[in-house]
Design an enzyme around this catalytic site. Structure first.
Site, mmCIF file in Angstrom:
data_model
loop_
_atom_site.group_PDB
_atom_site.id
_atom_site.type_symbol
_atom_site.label_atom_id
_atom_site.label_comp_id
_atom_site.label_asym_id
_atom_site.label_seq_id
_atom_site.Cartn_x
_atom_site.Cartn_y
_atom_site.Cartn_z
ATOM 1 N N GLU A 112 0.828 -1.123 0.033
ATOM 2 C CA GLU A 112 0.309 -0.010 0.032
ATOM 3 C C GLU A 112 1.056 1.170 -0.139
ATOM 4 O OE1 GLU A 112 -3.757 -1.743 2.229
ATOM 5 O OE2 GLU A 112 -2.402 0.383 3.113
ATOM 6 N N CYS A 171 2.732 -4.828 16.099
ATOM 7 C CA CYS A 171 2.235 -4.460 16.890
ATOM 8 C C CYS A 171 0.580 -4.744 16.923
ATOM 9 C CB CYS A 171 2.079 -2.156 16.289
ATOM 10 S SG CYS A 171 3.833 -2.125 15.783
ATOM 11 N N GLY A 194 5.923 -1.843 7.127
ATOM 12 C CA GLY A 194 7.125 -2.725 7.206
ATOM 13 C C GLY A 194 8.070 -1.022 8.418
ATOM 14 N N GLU A 195 8.649 -2.260 8.896
ATOM 15 C CA GLU A 195 9.900 -1.464 10.064
ATOM 16 C C GLU A 195 11.051 -1.110 8.916
ATOM 17 O OE1 GLU A 195 10.337 0.118 13.271
ATOM 18 O OE2 GLU A 195 11.859 0.559 12.292
ATOM 19 N N SER A 248 8.997 6.454 9.795
ATOM 20 C CA SER A 248 9.149 6.677 11.707
ATOM 21 C C SER A 248 9.448 4.918 11.797
ATOM 22 C CB SER A 248 7.757 6.391 11.708
ATOM 23 O OG SER A 248 6.917 5.722 12.691
ATOM 24 N N HIS A 279 3.947 5.267 21.342
ATOM 25 C CA HIS A 279 2.286 4.287 22.117
ATOM 26 C C HIS A 279 2.392 4.353 23.570
ATOM 27 C CE1 HIS A 279 2.075 4.952 18.238
ATOM 28 N NE2 HIS A 279 2.491 3.934 17.455
ATOM 29 N N CYS A 321 -2.396 1.786 8.076
ATOM 30 C CA CYS A 321 -1.881 1.098 7.842
ATOM 31 C C CYS A 321 -1.909 -0.567 7.651
ATOM 32 C CB CYS A 321 -0.672 1.606 8.115
ATOM 33 S SG CYS A 321 0.730 0.113 8.326
#
Ligand code: SF4
Length: 346
Positions: free
Chosen positions: A91, A115, A158-159, A190, A215, A332
Site C-alpha cells: 500500500e 504491533c 514495514g519497519e 517512523s 504509544h 496501514c
C-alpha cells in the site's frame, strides 16, 4: 535482470559499459525515467534500437500495477494497492497538504514487528522491498495520480530500520539531482524503536525527520501493544532519540496512538509529561483508527482532549494529528488485508 530503479547513474554507466553500450547513455536514460516519465525502453527514441533491445531483455523497469484505488471524498487522500513484479502487494498513500503532496511509502511486504493496533502485520513478514520497489511506488503515483511531490514519509507497511541498507540507499537515490532531487528535510522515517539502527541513522549524515512510535509512557503498557518493547527498552529508545537530535539537530517526533483503557488516561499523560520534560521533542497524538484488532477502541472526544490538555499544561509540545483518509481505510495495511482475504475466499 537488473533492477533499473535501484541504480544510481554511476552504477548504470558501469553496467552499460559491461554490456557494450556507451556509458553516456546513462544520463539519457535517467532523463527519460525521472524527467520525461517514460518507462518503456522502446519509447526511449534517443537510444539505438540494439541498446533498447538489450535493456528490454536485461533491465527491469517495472512500475507496479494498481490492484485497487481508494479516493477520499474530499480528494485529500488517495490510497493505492500496488502489485509488485512477484505478485506481492503493498500500500502507498498520497496526502494532499497545503504545502504540497506527501507520499507515505511501504518499506517491506508485511511486517515482523506485530504491533497490536496495526493491520500490516496480521499476515506476518514476507520480505524486504528493494530500493527500486520503493522508487517505483513514487513513480506509480506520478503515473496514475499526480506528478507533484513535496515530501515522503516512510510510515507505511514495514519497519524501515529492519530494511536499513535499502532504505538508506533509497533516500540517498531520491535525494540526487538526477532523480527526484528531494531534500532530506522533506523525508521522514517512523520506527518502532530499533535502537542500534537509530544510532546508525544518526551517523549516516542525512538530516531526515525521525519519528518514533512510542504509544505508551512506560514499558509495562508498551509491551501490551508492541512486542518489540521486549527487545528495546523505553529508556534506551529515548537515549537514542536524544543522540539523534544531538547529532543532526533535528527534533524527534514521538507518535502516540490513543487507545481506550490502555494508554490514554490522565495518569498516562502525566507520566508521559514527566518522561519528556525538558526535551526538545514533539508528541504527535493520534486517536486510534478502526482496526482489524478487536478490543482496541478509540477513546471519546473528552478523553482525547484531556490527554492533550494535560501534556500542554506541562508545556510538552503536542499536536493532535488531523486524520486524513480515515474514510478510505487509511490505517496501514487494511487495504492489503482486505485484498488477501478476498483472494483466499475465492
Ligand atoms: S505499526 Fe509499523 S512497525 Fe508496527 S506492525 Fe505496523 S508496520 Fe510494523
Amino acid at each position: 535482470m537488473i533492477d533499473m530503479l535501484s541504480m544510481t547513474q554511476k552504477e548504470l554507466r558501469t553496467w552499460l559499459t559491461e554490456k557494450g553500450m556507451k556509458p553516456f547513455r546513462a544520463s539519457q536514460i535517467f532523463h527519460y525515467i525521472y524527467q520525461e516519465n517514460i518507462w518503456d525502453w522502446q519509447d526511449m527514441r534517443l537510444l539505438p534500437q540494439k541498446d533498447r533491445d538489450i535493456l528490454a531483455a536485461e533491465a527491469s523497469l517495472y512500475i507496479p500495477e494498481v490492484v485497487s484505488r481508494l479516493d477520499a471524498p474530499d480528494g485529500e487522500t488517495v490510497k493505492l494497492l500496488l502489485r509488485l513484479s512477484d505478485n506481492n502487494t503493498v500500500e502507498t498513500v498520497l496526502m494532499r497538504h497545503d504545502y504540497g503532496n506527501s507520499i507515505c511509502l511501504s518499506t517491506q511486504v508485511g511486517c515482523a514487528v506485530n504491533c497490536a493496533f496495526c493491520a500490516s502485520a496480521k499476515n506476518g513478514f514476507i520480505r524486504n522491498l528493494s530500493v527500486g520497489e520503493m522508487v517505483a511506488q513514487l513513480l506509480a503515483f506520478r503515473k496514475y495520480v499526480d506528478p507533484e511531490l513535496h515530501s515522503i514519509v516512510l510510515m507505511g507497511t514495514g519497519e524501515p530500520l529492519l530494511n536499513y541498507d535499502n532504505v538508506i540507499a533509497f533516500m540517498q537515490l531520491i535525494h540526487r539531482e538526477d532523480t527526484f532531487f528531494l531534500g532530506y528535510r522533506n523525508m521522514s522515517l517512523s520506527t518502532s524503536g530499533i535502537v542500534p539502527r537509530m544510532y546508525d541513522l544518526a551517523a549516516a549524515g542525512m538530516p531526515i525527520t525521525l519519528a518514533v512510535s512510542l504509544h505508551a509512557p512506560n514499558d509495562t503498557i508498551r509491551r501490551q501493544i508492541m512486542p518489540i518493547a521486549e527487545r528495546y527498552a523505553l529508556p534506551d529508545i529515548l537515549k537514542a532519540a536524544q543522540h539523534y537530535f544531538d547529532v543532526t539537530g533535528r527534533r524527534v517526533t514521538f507518535e502516540y496512538i490513543l487507545i481506550k483503557n490502555i494508554n490514554c488516561s490522565r495518569a498516562c499523560a502525566e507520566e508521559l509529561s514527566r518522561l519528556m520534560a525538558g526535551k526538545n521533542i514533539l508528541i504527535n497524538v493520534i486517536p486510534i483508527n478502526d482496526t482489524l484488532t478487536p478490543g482496541l477502541v478509540r477513546p471519546g472526544k473528552k478523553e482525547i482532549q484531556t490527554f492533550v490538555d494535560t501534556l500542554q499544561a506541562h508545556k510538552i509540545p503536542v499536536t493532535l494529528r488531523r486524520e486524513m483518509g480515515s474514510k478510505i481505510q487509511a490505517a496501514c495495511g487494511q487495504l492489503r488485508i482486505k485484498h488477501l482475504n478476498s483472494d483466499t475466499s475465492d
